[in-house]
Write a protein that holds these residues in place. Structure first.
Motif, PDB file in Angstrom:
ATOM      1  N   LEU A 178       5.306  19.477  -1.585  1.00 22.92           N
ATOM      2  CA  LEU A 178       4.784  18.143  -1.275  1.00 22.92           C
ATOM      3  C   LEU A 178       3.505  18.230  -0.453  1.00 22.92           C
ATOM      4  CD1 LEU A 178       8.111  16.251  -0.528  1.00 22.92           C
ATOM      5  CD2 LEU A 178       6.432  15.592  -2.274  1.00 22.92           C
ATOM      6  N   MET A 182      -0.218  16.996  -1.643  1.00 20.04           N
ATOM      7  CA  MET A 182      -0.998  16.008  -0.891  1.00 20.04           C
ATOM      8  C   MET A 182      -2.401  16.527  -0.579  1.00 20.04           C
ATOM      9  SD  MET A 182       1.841  14.754   1.868  1.00 20.04           S
ATOM     10  CE  MET A 182       3.489  14.258   1.351  1.00 20.04           C
ATOM     11  N   LEU A 310       1.991   8.188  -3.063  1.00 23.57           N
ATOM     12  CA  LEU A 310       3.315   7.639  -3.393  1.00 23.57           C
ATOM     13  C   LEU A 310       3.388   7.188  -4.843  1.00 23.57           C
ATOM     14  CD1 LEU A 310       4.105   5.606  -0.143  1.00 23.57           C
ATOM     15  CD2 LEU A 310       5.222   7.697  -0.925  1.00 23.57           C
ATOM     16  N   TYR A 317       6.948   1.378  -2.782  1.00 21.38           N
ATOM     17  CA  TYR A 317       6.525   1.181  -1.388  1.00 21.38           C
ATOM     18  C   TYR A 317       6.003  -0.231  -1.196  1.00 21.38           C
ATOM     19  CZ  TYR A 317       1.659   1.516  -2.988  1.00 21.38           C
ATOM     20  OH  TYR A 317       0.455   1.285  -3.625  1.00 21.38           O
ATOM     21  N   ALA A 339       7.846   3.423   2.564  1.00 21.14           N
ATOM     22  CA  ALA A 339       8.478   3.902   1.328  1.00 21.14           C
ATOM     23  C   ALA A 339       9.903   3.367   1.224  1.00 21.14           C
ATOM     24  CB  ALA A 339       8.487   5.427   1.309  1.00 21.14           C
ATOM     25  N   ILE A 350       5.999   5.477   6.277  1.00 20.40           N
ATOM     26  CA  ILE A 350       5.669   6.840   5.864  1.00 20.40           C
ATOM     27  C   ILE A 350       4.206   7.160   6.126  1.00 20.40           C
ATOM     28  CG2 ILE A 350       4.999   6.336   3.469  1.00 20.40           C
ATOM     29  CD1 ILE A 350       6.761   8.768   2.667  1.00 20.40           C
ATOM     30  N   SER A 351       3.430   6.123   6.455  1.00 24.50           N
ATOM     31  CA  SER A 351       2.008   6.321   6.772  1.00 24.50           C
ATOM     32  C   SER A 351       1.496   5.143   7.587  1.00 24.50           C
ATOM     33  CB  SER A 351       1.178   6.448   5.492  1.00 24.50           C
ATOM     34  OG  SER A 351      -0.211   6.450   5.781  1.00 24.50           O
ATOM     35  N   LEU A 387       0.500  12.339   3.482  1.00 22.83           N
ATOM     36  CA  LEU A 387       1.446  11.486   4.229  1.00 22.83           C
ATOM     37  C   LEU A 387       2.234  12.346   5.209  1.00 22.83           C
ATOM     38  CD1 LEU A 387       2.926   9.862   0.999  1.00 22.83           C
ATOM     39  CD2 LEU A 387       1.398   8.681   2.553  1.00 22.83           C
ATOM     40  N   ARG A 391       9.092  12.825   5.796  1.00 23.74           N
ATOM     41  CA  ARG A 391       9.527  11.513   5.330  1.00 23.74           C
ATOM     42  C   ARG A 391       9.311  11.366   3.826  1.00 23.74           C
ATOM     43  NH1 ARG A 391       9.067   6.775   9.889  1.00 23.74           N
ATOM     44  NH2 ARG A 391      10.090   7.977  11.556  1.00 23.74           N
ATOM     45  N   CYS A 392       8.256  12.010   3.326  1.00 20.18           N
ATOM     46  CA  CYS A 392       8.041  11.986   1.875  1.00 20.18           C
ATOM     47  C   CYS A 392       9.141  12.776   1.173  1.00 20.18           C
ATOM     48  CB  CYS A 392       6.667  12.563   1.557  1.00 20.18           C
ATOM     49  SG  CYS A 392       6.089  12.166  -0.096  1.00 20.18           S
TER      50      CYS A 392
END
Length: 430
Positions: A178, A182, A310, A317, A339, A350-351, A387, A391-392
């Motif tokens: 992840l 990103m 996302l 989201y 999210a 999440i952001s 992000l 959490r992602c």
């Protein structure tokens, strides 16, 4: 940091903006201290002028042979010198008091920020995706069959205490994938420059990015004085401290994947289950340094960069603009992206994408030289999560979970997982 001249020119407007945040007016205290400081500086300058005049007269008295006048003037020079030293010391102390007072006052909200007292007053601005109909009761991330054995809170607790986790095997690899996805997206598609930044910083970097003095208790400091970064916003933003940039070099857009550390001093009892709120976590951060005229457009651009992650992962989201009472200390305007977490049956942050205007730039003296010349001006600084990796991971696991305990993973992660797109119920990729 606030511009003292702006407070002098419009104290009522300054207090009204603080009132929108739910804070008491501060202009009278600020201006009283500022007046005392300026008076002491003026008195010091007058005493310095008297000392200089007496020093010139000493030479003339000596040349004329007037011993009595010579001794009187010598004593006056010594008296004024001591007076100047005292006044300069007092002025310096008042200046430090004023700087400390201004450093503890939050940023003023932009005019378009909705008024409110807490998160209940935040305003939804967009929503993307439709939460999946599972056909069974979805579990939280740490309860999913294929995940439970690889998300080890017990061992982490033995090593470090509460609010730490040890990820193992396939789940650790998905977490890493992840972060790589990103960063690659921000660099290859969004035009950000990747930075490998320090996670130990000095007091000046924490102060310049408004984390000190107010939030020292929320961060970790080493025994030899360095601070562990709460986010790479700190080193990325502070990288332009004391600089005078050329206008043509703006905007500067950066991204970094780092460990982050927060004491969570104000969150006792919140989110104690799972890995939603940890003392140590990883985040891919975005920071932009911009011309003041471009900062609002840049915030929208950064928001789309975060939302796009996302969307690529297929995570539903919603985006909200924070009300005046829920914004962070240094923010002028903040958008939160939340999210969908089916295990909790709710949206979770999440952001956060914030613009600080020139609030941080004043603290760290970061400026640019206008095209065509002129006096350097303060840049605007923006930051956003792009992000939060942990959490992602939670969102990917919960949204992709199957009734048998396996997890269907987003196709976008396949290149980082050896082409595999499924975490089976035994915790292996396939």
């Amino acid at each position: 940091m606030h511009d003292i001249r702006a407070i002098r020119e419009n104290p009522a407007g300054f207090d009204a903006a603080l009132a929108r945040r739910g804070d008491a007016g501060m202009s009278s205290q600020v201006l009283e201290l500022d007046s005392a400081r300026r008076a002491k500086i003026q008195a010091s300058e007058e005493a310095q002028a008297a000392q200089n005049a007496a020093s010139k007269a000493v030479g003339a008295a000596k040349a004329s042979g007037d011993e009595a006048e010579f001794e009187r003037l010598r004593a006056l020079v010594a008296e004024k010198k001591a007076e100047v030293g005292t006044m300069q010391g007092e002025a310096k102390a008042l200046d430090a008091q004023l700087a400390d007072m201004l450093a503890r006052i939050p940023n003023l909200p932009a005019e378009d920020v909705p008024e409110g007292t807490d998160e209940a007053d935040n305003v939804e601005v967009t929503r993307w995706g439709t939460p999946r109909d599972f056909g069974f009761a979805p579990k939280e991330h740490f309860e999913i069959g294929g995940v439970a054995g690889a998300m080890d809170f017990g061992t982490a607790g033995k090593i470090s205490g509460a609010r730490f986790v040890m990820l193992k095997g396939a789940v650790a690899r998905i977490h890493r994938a992840l972060a790589q996805f990103m960063v690659d997206t921000h660099v290859d598609q969004n035009g950000l420059t990747e930075v490998n930044s320090p996670v130990l910083v000095r007091d000046e970097a924490m102060y310049g990015t408004d984390k000190l003095p107010k939030f020292g208790d929320d961060s970790y400091q080493t025994t030899n004085g360095w601070w562990l970064v709460p986010t790479s916003e700190v080193p990325l933003t502070y990288s332009v401290a004391e600089d005078i940039l050329e206008a043509g070099s703006l905007p500067i857009r950066m991204t970094a994947h780092t460990l982050c550390f927060r004491s969570e001093a104000g969150s006792a009892g919140k989110d104690t289950s799972g890995m939603l709120r940890q003392h140590q976590f990883e985040k891919v951060e975005m920071v932009s340094i911009t011309h003041p005229d471009e900062s609002d457009a840049e915030q929208k651009r950064m928001l789309r960069c975060a939302e796009g992650i996302l969307e690529a992962l297929g995570i539903p989201y919603r985006t909200v603009i924070l009300c005046t009472g829920d914004m962070g200390f240094g923010a002028r305007r903040t958008f939160d992206i939340e999210a969908w977490l089916p295990g909790q049956n709710t949206y979770r942050e999440i952001s956060s994408v914030s613009t600080t205007g020139d609030f941080q730039a004043r603290r760290m003296n970061a400026r640019f030289r206008p095209e065509g010349g002129g006096k350097p001006e303060f840049v605007h600084t923006l930051n956003g999560s792009g992000l939060a990796v942990g959490r992602c991971l939670i969102a990917v696991l919960e949204n992709g979970q199957q009734e048998d305990g396996s997890v269907e993973l987003p196709e976008e992660l396949a290149p980082y997982l050896g082409g595999k797109t499924r975490l089976n119920a035994a915790g292996a990729l396939e």
